[in-house]
Write a protein that holds these residues in place. Structure first.
Motif, mmCIF file in Angstrom:
data_model
loop_
_atom_site.group_PDB
_atom_site.id
_atom_site.type_symbol
_atom_site.label_atom_id
_atom_site.label_comp_id
_atom_site.label_asym_id
_atom_site.label_seq_id
_atom_site.Cartn_x
_atom_site.Cartn_y
_atom_site.Cartn_z
ATOM 1 N N THR A 35 -39.561 -30.954 -10.491
ATOM 2 C CA THR A 35 -38.901 -31.066 -11.907
ATOM 3 C C THR A 35 -37.565 -31.492 -11.616
ATOM 4 O OG1 THR A 35 -38.166 -29.043 -11.344
ATOM 5 C CG2 THR A 35 -40.448 -29.042 -12.359
ATOM 6 N N ALA A 366 -48.022 -20.552 -21.140
ATOM 7 C CA ALA A 366 -46.737 -20.503 -19.889
ATOM 8 C C ALA A 366 -47.045 -19.605 -18.768
ATOM 9 C CB ALA A 366 -45.439 -20.520 -20.435
ATOM 10 N N LEU A 369 -49.847 -20.644 -16.017
ATOM 11 C CA LEU A 369 -49.399 -21.609 -15.331
ATOM 12 C C LEU A 369 -49.165 -21.159 -14.012
ATOM 13 C CD1 LEU A 369 -47.842 -24.371 -17.569
ATOM 14 C CD2 LEU A 369 -50.563 -24.193 -16.856
ATOM 15 N N HIS A 373 -48.144 -25.856 -10.967
ATOM 16 C CA HIS A 373 -48.117 -26.531 -12.169
ATOM 17 C C HIS A 373 -46.395 -26.476 -12.505
ATOM 18 C CE1 HIS A 373 -52.156 -25.080 -12.407
ATOM 19 N NE2 HIS A 373 -52.460 -26.197 -12.888
ATOM 20 N N GLU A 374 -45.685 -26.702 -11.638
ATOM 21 C CA GLU A 374 -44.243 -26.526 -11.847
ATOM 22 C C GLU A 374 -43.678 -27.671 -12.742
ATOM 23 O OE1 GLU A 374 -39.823 -26.744 -9.186
ATOM 24 O OE2 GLU A 374 -42.009 -27.286 -8.357
ATOM 25 N N ARG A 375 -44.093 -28.896 -12.995
ATOM 26 C CA ARG A 375 -43.890 -29.715 -13.654
ATOM 27 C C ARG A 375 -44.398 -29.612 -15.083
ATOM 28 N NH1 ARG A 375 -40.654 -33.980 -14.754
ATOM 29 N NH2 ARG A 375 -41.742 -35.831 -16.051
ATOM 30 N N GLU A 376 -45.611 -29.222 -15.087
ATOM 31 C CA GLU A 376 -46.252 -28.638 -16.249
ATOM 32 C C GLU A 376 -45.452 -27.714 -16.897
ATOM 33 O OE1 GLU A 376 -47.948 -29.256 -13.612
ATOM 34 O OE2 GLU A 376 -49.261 -30.918 -13.874
ATOM 35 N N ARG A 377 -44.970 -26.820 -16.079
ATOM 36 C CA ARG A 377 -44.216 -25.406 -16.766
ATOM 37 C C ARG A 377 -43.032 -26.077 -17.338
ATOM 38 N NH1 ARG A 377 -44.586 -21.194 -12.016
ATOM 39 N NH2 ARG A 377 -43.100 -19.956 -13.439
ATOM 40 N N TYR A 378 -42.349 -26.937 -16.762
ATOM 41 C CA TYR A 378 -40.976 -27.481 -16.999
ATOM 42 C C TYR A 378 -41.167 -28.312 -18.596
ATOM 43 C CZ TYR A 378 -36.962 -30.991 -16.826
ATOM 44 O OH TYR A 378 -36.018 -31.671 -17.248
ATOM 45 N N LEU A 379 -42.171 -29.013 -18.384
ATOM 46 C CA LEU A 379 -42.402 -29.789 -19.688
ATOM 47 C C LEU A 379 -42.864 -28.931 -21.048
ATOM 48 C CD1 LEU A 379 -44.346 -32.904 -18.222
ATOM 49 C CD2 LEU A 379 -41.998 -32.860 -19.044
ATOM 50 N N LEU A 380 -43.511 -27.882 -20.526
ATOM 51 C CA LEU A 380 -43.880 -26.999 -21.707
ATOM 52 C C LEU A 380 -42.545 -26.217 -22.110
ATOM 53 C CD1 LEU A 380 -46.279 -25.418 -23.200
ATOM 54 C CD2 LEU A 380 -46.383 -23.971 -21.120
ATOM 55 N N CYS A 383 -41.209 -28.652 -24.774
ATOM 56 C CA CYS A 383 -41.704 -28.613 -26.123
ATOM 57 C C CYS A 383 -41.720 -27.339 -26.609
ATOM 58 C CB CYS A 383 -43.213 -28.766 -25.579
ATOM 59 S SG CYS A 383 -43.957 -30.303 -24.782
#
Length: 460
Positions: A35, A366, A369, A373-380, A383
Motif C-alpha cells: 500500500t 472491511a 478482508l 487483502h492489504e491493498r483492497e483494505r486500503y482502497l476500501l 471509498c
C-alpha cells in the motif's frame, strides 16, 4: 515455494534482474504490491538462490507508461551517498531505466524489517521505549543526511524552493486566497539561506522504518534535491505528518527533541523562527502538492481513486496554513440555507443510502478482508471516506451566499478575484475582512471534507 512465471511477467523480470545482479540463478515468489506510494509502485517478493539462500527484496518502480528514468537514477545516487554518510538505508541491489517484465524505471533493494505505519509508531505499546527518543533520533538521522557528500549528486535539482512551489501552483491555473496569503508571508519573513546540502524532501513517518532499536531505514528518496537543510526539519513538523496526534514533531515528540538530535549530528541548532518559517513553507508546499497530485486524476492523465481523494484534502492544508500563521479570522456563523425541498423519491433518501453503504462497507465488508487483502483494505478505506464526504456535502448548510456577501464587501466578485488582489498587494492578508472571507471559505470546505481536522479553539 517459487512460482512459474510466463515470460515478460513482473516476477520474471525481477528474477532476471536479481540473477544478473547477484551473479547466480534466482527463483522468486509471486510479487505482492504494498500500500501507499501515490506516484511510485512498491512490490515485495521473496527470492531464493540455487544454493539455498533466501532473500527478501523490494522493487520500487514508476507506473508503466509514466516513467522518469532521470529521477530514478538520481534516487539511486542518493541511496549510495546517504549510505556512505552512515544513514540507515536499504541496500541497493540493482537499478535501471527499464527491464522486460518490469517495464519502467526501477530500483531493486533489500527489504528492511521495521514498522512504517504512522499510527502504529505513535501508539503501539511495544514501541514505547523507542518512541521516547524517536523525535531526537529523527533529528540525528536528518543531520547525517545533510552531511552526505554531494559531489556525486550534481544531477539533483537545486534552486529556490519557494520559486519552485509557486511555479507548480501557477501551473495549476487555480488561484487560491490561502496560497497567496502564504506566499506573501513567506517572501516577507524569509530567513538567511544556509549552504546547500542533500535534502531528502519527504522525511516523515511512513518513509522511515522503525523497530525496538530505533530507525532501521530511510525510504522514498524521489523528492531529494540540493537545498537548505532546514527544509527537512520544517517538513517533519508539518501538521499533516502528525496523523491526528498532538505532539508537533510527527505526532511523537517535541521540536526541542528534534533540534537536540540535529545538533548532536551536526553541531548546528536552528532558531525557533527559522524552523517556523520552514514549517510554514512545508505546509504550503503540501497544500500545492496535494492539489497537483489530484490533478493527475482530475486532468485525465492517470485514473486513480487515491489521487482523486487527495483533492478533497487540500482544504486541510489551507486550514493548517492559516492556523500556523495566526490568520484564522473571526467566523460569522450566520446561515443562508434555504429550506429543503420535498423529495420526489422514496426513502431511503440519498444521504441515507450513502450512510447505509458506507456503514456496510466499514462494519461488515472491511472486517472480512484478511491480511492478504492489504491493498483492497486500503482502497476500501478511501471509498468509505469519499462516501462520508458526499453525505456531509449533501447535508451541509449552503454558505455560498454568505461568502459572496463577504467577498462583495471587499470589492471582490469571487475567491479567484480575492486571490489575485492579495497577490498584487491591493488587499492585505492582515486585513480583518480578508481574514474573515478566506477563513469562511476554508472552514466551509473543511467541515465537509474532514471535520475531525478542526482543532478545538483552545489548541489553535
Amino acid at each position: 515455494m517459487a512460482v512459474t512465471h510466463v515470460p515478460g511477467s513482473l516476477g520474471d523480470g525481477i528474477r532476471v534482474v536479481l540473477s544478473d545482479a547477484s551473479g547466480t540463478e534466482m527463483t522468486v515468489g509471486e510479487p505482492r504490491q504494498l500500500t501507499g506510494g501515490a506516484s511510485r509502485q512498491v512490490w515485495a517478493v521473496d527470492a531464493h538462490s540455487a544454493d539455498g539462500r533466501s532473500l527478501a527484496v523490494v522493487l520500487r518502480r514508476d507506473p508503466p507508461g509514466h516513467g522518469d528514468a532521470d529521477r530514478m537514477r538520481a534516487e539511486a545516487a542518493c541511496l549510495r551517498a546517504a549510505s556512505a554518510a552512515g544513514v540507515p538505508v536499504p541496500g541497493l541491489l540493482a537499478s535501471g531505466d527499464t527491464a522486460p517484465g518490469i517495464d519502467a524505471p526501477f530500483l531493486l533493494m533489500d527489504k528492511v524489517d521495521g514498522e512504517s505505519i504512522p499510527r502504529k509508531l505513535q501508539r503501539d505499546p511495544e514501541l514505547d521505549e523507542v518512541r521516547a527518543h524517536l523525535a531526537e533520533d529523527m533529528g540525528h538521522v536528518l543531520g547525517l543526511i545533510h552531511q552526505a557528500d554531494v559531489d556525486t549528486l550534481g544531477m539533483l535539482d537545486a534552486g529556490d524552493p519557494l520559486d519552485a512551489i509557486e511555479a507548480v501552483y501557477q501551473g495549476l491555473e487555480e488561484p487560491r486566497p490561502a496560497v497567496e496569503v502564504g506566499l506573501r508571508w513567506l517572501r516577507e519573513h524569509r530567513p538567511s539561506k544556509r549552504p546547500d546540502a542533500l535534502v531528502h524532501g519527504d522525511f516523515r513517518l511512513g518513509n522511515v522504518l522503525v523497530d525496538g532499536t530505533g530507525i532501521r531505514g530511510v525510504l522514498d528518496w524521489e523528492l531529494a534535491h540540493l537545498g537548505d537543510p532546514i527544509e527537512d526539519l520544517g517538513w517533519l513538523c508539518v501538521r499533516a505528518w502528525r496523523f491526528g496526534a498532538e505532539p508537533p514533531v510527527a505526532g511523537i515528540g517535541t521540536r526541542g527533541q528534534l533540534l537536540d538530535g540535529y545538533a548532536r549530528a551536526t553541531g548546528i541548532r536552528p532558531s525557533e523562527s527559522e524552523l517556523h518559517w520552514w514549517e510554514t513553507f512545508g505546509t504550503l508546499r503540501w497544500l500545492v502538492l496535494s492539489r497537483f497530485q489530484a490533478e493527475r486524476h482530475l486532468g485525465g492523465a492517470e485514473r486513480s481513486i487515491e489521487l482523486a481523494a487527495i483533492g478533497r484534502r487540500v482544504c486541510e492544508s489551507e486550514y493548517d496554513l492559516l492556523l500556523i500563521l495566526g490568520l484564522l479570522g473571526d467566523i460569522d456563523r450566520a446561515q443562508d440555507a434555504a429550506p429543503a425541498a420535498p423529495s420526489l423519491h422514496d426513502r431511503p433518501s440519498l444521504p441515507e443510502i450513502l450512510e447505509l453503504v458506507s456503514g456496510t462497507l466499514r462494519d461488515e465488508v472491511a472486517p472480512a478482508l484478511t491480511d492478504a487483502h492489504e491493498r483492497e483494505r486500503y482502497l476500501l478505506r478511501i471509498c468509505i471516506n469519499l462516501l462520508g464526504i458526499a453525505g456531509r456535502e449533501l447535508g451541509a448548510d449552503d454558505r455560498s451566499g454568505h461568502l459572496r456577501d463577504l467577498l462583495a464587501g471587499l470589492g471582490c466578485a469571487s475567491e479567484v478575484d480575492l486571490a489575485e488582489r492579495i497577490r498584487v498587494g491591493t488587499l492585505s492578508y492582515a486585513d480583518a475582512g480578508v481574514r474573515r472571507a478566506v477563513s469562511t471559505a476554508v472552514l466551509a470546505r473543511l467541515s465537509v471534507a474532514n471535520p475531525r481536522h478542526l482543532l478545538d479553539p483552545s489548541r489553535s
